[in-house]
Design an enzyme around this catalytic site. Structure first.
Site, PDB file in Angstrom:
ATOM      1  N   LYS A 214       4.809   9.603   8.305  1.00 47.29           N
ATOM      2  CA  LYS A 214       4.609   9.064   9.659  1.00 47.29           C
ATOM      3  C   LYS A 214       5.587   9.655  10.692  1.00 47.29           C
ATOM      4  O   LYS A 214       5.458  10.804  11.093  1.00 47.29           O
ATOM      5  CB  LYS A 214       4.671   7.539   9.598  1.00 47.29           C
TER       6      LYS A 214
ATOM      7  N   TYR B  16       0.872  -1.184   0.000  1.00 50.10           N
ATOM      8  CA  TYR B  16       0.000   0.000   0.000  1.00 50.10           C
ATOM      9  C   TYR B  16       0.901   1.223   0.000  1.00 50.10           C
ATOM     10  O   TYR B  16       1.839   1.310   0.810  1.00 50.10           O
ATOM     11  CB  TYR B  16      -0.886  -0.014   1.252  1.00 50.10           C
TER      12      TYR B  16
ATOM     13  N   ASP C  12       9.487   3.023  -0.783  1.00 52.24           N
ATOM     14  CA  ASP C  12       8.452   3.693   0.004  1.00 52.24           C
ATOM     15  C   ASP C  12       8.737   3.397   1.480  1.00 52.24           C
ATOM     16  O   ASP C  12       8.382   2.332   1.981  1.00 52.24           O
ATOM     17  CB  ASP C  12       7.068   3.204  -0.407  1.00 52.24           C
TER      18      ASP C  12
HETATM   19  P1  KE4 Z   1      -0.687   8.482   4.439  1.00 47.18           P
HETATM   20  O1  KE4 Z   1      -1.257   9.187   3.242  1.00 47.18           O
HETATM   21  O2  KE4 Z   1      -1.737   7.622   5.142  1.00 47.18           O
HETATM   22  O3  KE4 Z   1       0.070   9.419   5.360  1.00 47.18           O
HETATM   23  O4  KE4 Z   1       0.468   7.467   3.930  1.00 47.18           O
HETATM   24  C1  KE4 Z   1       0.158   6.499   2.952  1.00 47.18           C
HETATM   25  C2  KE4 Z   1       1.135   5.345   3.069  1.00 47.18           C
HETATM   26  C3  KE4 Z   1       2.151   5.241   2.138  1.00 47.18           C
HETATM   27  N1  KE4 Z   1       3.057   4.247   2.201  1.00 47.18           N
HETATM   28  C4  KE4 Z   1       3.012   3.329   3.202  1.00 47.18           C
HETATM   29  C5  KE4 Z   1       4.049   2.243   3.238  1.00 47.18           C
HETATM   30  C6  KE4 Z   1       1.994   3.392   4.196  1.00 47.18           C
HETATM   31  O5  KE4 Z   1       1.954   2.463   5.177  1.00 47.18           O
HETATM   32  C7  KE4 Z   1       1.041   4.424   4.133  1.00 47.18           C
HETATM   33  C8  KE4 Z   1      -0.093   4.542   5.136  1.00 47.18           C
HETATM   34  N2  KE4 Z   1      -0.276   3.438   6.040  1.00 47.18           N
HETATM   35  C9  KE4 Z   1      -1.614   3.238   6.518  1.00 47.18           C
HETATM   36  C10 KE4 Z   1      -1.638   2.030   7.455  1.00 47.18           C
HETATM   37  N3  KE4 Z   1      -0.820   0.969   7.098  1.00 47.18           N
HETATM   38  C11 KE4 Z   1      -2.153   4.446   7.191  1.00 47.18           C
HETATM   39  C12 KE4 Z   1      -3.350   4.208   8.082  1.00 47.18           C
HETATM   40  C13 KE4 Z   1      -4.637   4.554   7.394  1.00 47.18           C
HETATM   41  O6  KE4 Z   1      -4.763   4.354   6.159  1.00 47.18           O
HETATM   42  O7  KE4 Z   1      -5.542   5.005   8.134  1.00 47.18           O
END
Ligand code: KE4
Length: 437
Positions: free
Chosen positions: A275, A152, A247
């Protein structure tokens, strides 16, 4: 045994109110707890965090293994971070003008991630990956990207194809609303399968702009790169004239000061972060080789912009967080605590006779429990685990004061505020939970 006083009355009321205004009552799908079977009762609503704990509206305390999905690696409300945010807030929250806070945080980032020769701050991980992909396309003049099933990279069209995290949780790996023409430019192959990578690149010669990968996957649950896989990705990308994007939104500053790049000794062409970088405030970054990043406006033809990019509050929180975090002894402590927690989980499983049907994938302070016999090498393996058992496991832990990620396709995170008291709580809760699943 669960606390007799365990009640979620106030959270339930808050959930009812929230369902009237937000889809599913939440502002991000995975927070709804639907994938662990709590559709009607819904999630707890948090009042505050305190060190290793979350406290909900009903006063229940939980050892927090989600940590806001990664950012809270120091635990909640670390003094110096709170003070830094307060100090900057008194000076102003946002100016839409450059501040030297941005340059200072960028320098800190470059010190541990030298691959980021030039970078740009944005406000989320999704923005970071979206713009990194656009820069790769602009730099190479190619349109296709290759990602890995179950990875993701944020909620944007190019990567919502066989995605992990919430997208996988909801069984809609290919999200509705993503135009077929966009999805057609996104190739997907299994993680840990270099032959599939080479085959996909050969079948799309001169067309692939970039490979994007979570170097340690967190969004299928935790998946560990097999020896040679990440190196092989770099070689395959180079041979194909494509860029390698790491990523590190989740792994950055978590697996080591320099994330997976440092841990595995790989120098990607582009990197995305998020994060932990913002210390809990909205922040992301993308960056890489200078010749690539010089394509970005106003220097080059690839446009990208953001009202809150480099936001002073997020910069202040990020600086204060990394100031504390990026010390070798902290990663030693995270490893020790995480290893103890993994041992407690195995002990709990052993006591309940559940060891044979259990796999735990752990890298440093991120890990996932899968209810299936191992190995769990890719998304297909992960999705073959007993997710209903995971749901029961989650609910039992919760009643015993431990908050695990509410989805099989997420990673649990250990933070620096966890100590002997929390280990005791986890050991007791794990024994009860494995006996119940
Ligand atoms: P954000 O747009 O949520 O800040 O980041 C996206 C993203 C990009 N790359 C990786 C490897 C990520 O894990 C994420 C976001 N992770 C999720 C949970 N695994 C965020 C939690 C959510 O979607 O509420």
């Amino acid at each position: 045994m669960p606390k007799a006083s365990f009640s979620m009355t106030r959270s339930r009321k808050a959930y009812e109110d929230a369902r009237a205004v937000f889809p599913g009552g939440v502002n991000s799908p995975v927070r709804s707890w639907r994938s662990v079977g709590l559709i009607e009762s819904g999630p707890f609503f948090v009042l505050r965090g305190k060190g290793p704990y979350l406290i909900d509206l009903d006063g229940n305390r939980y050892v927090d293994f989600v940590g806001s999905w990664g950012p809270q690696i120091l635990g909640h409300c670390p003094g110096p971070v709170v003070a830094a945010i307060k100090k900057q807030a008194a000076r102003g929250a946002s100016f839409g003008c450059p501040t030297d806070l941005e340059t200072r945080l960028a320098r800190k980032l470059q010190k541990v991630m030298p691959a980021m020769e030039m970078l740009r701050f944005v406000s989320s991980g999704s923005e970071a990956t979206s713009h990194a992909i656009r820069v790769a396309r602009g730099f190479t003049g190619r349109e296709k990207i290759l990602k890995f099933e179950g990875c993701y990279h944020g909620a944007h069209d190019a990567v919502l194809v066989k995605a992990g995290s919430g997208a996988a949780t909801f069984g809609v790996p290919d999200s509705a609303g993503v135009p077929a023409a966009v999805a057609a430019n996104t190739l997907t192959v299994p993680f840990n399968d270099l032959d599939a990578v080479r085959a996909a690149l050969n079948a799309n010669k001169q067309e692939v702009a970039a490979l994007i990968v979570e170097p340690v996957v967190g969004n299928s649950g935790t998946l560990i790169p097999e020896p040679g896989f990440l190196e092989g990705l770099g070689l395959a990308a180079k041979a194909a004239g494509a860029l390698l994007i790491f990523d590190e939104v989740m792994t950055g500053f978590r697996l080591a000061p320099g994330g997976a790049q440092e841990k595995y000794g790989i120098r990607p062409d582009l990197v995305t972060c998020g994060k932990i970088l913002g210390g809990g405030l909205p922040c992301g970054a993308y960056g890489g080789r200078k010749e690539i990043m010089q394509q970005v406006a106003p220097l080059g033809p690839v446009y990208q912009a953001g009202t809150l990019s480099g936001n002073p509050l997020a910069m202040a929180a990020g600086l204060a967080t990394l100031e504390i975090l990026l010390k070798k002894e902290n990663y030693k402590k995270l490893e020790e605590t995480s290893a103890q927690i993994e041992a407690l989980l195995w002990e709990g499983a052993e006591a309940a006779g559940k060891k044979p049907k259990l796999s735990i994938n752990r890298v440093g302070s991120m890990f996932t429990v899968f209810f299936r016999t191992g190995p769990v090498r890719n998304f297909a393996d992960a999705s073959g685990s007993d997710t209903a058992a995971f749901g029961r496991f989650f609910q039992s832990l919760l009643r015993n004061g431990v908050y695990f990620p509410p989805s099989q396709y997420e990673a649990a995170f250990v933070n620096l505020a966890m100590g002997p008291k929390e280990l005791k709580i986890v050991g007791k809760a794990a024994r009860a939970a494995f006996a119940e699943v």
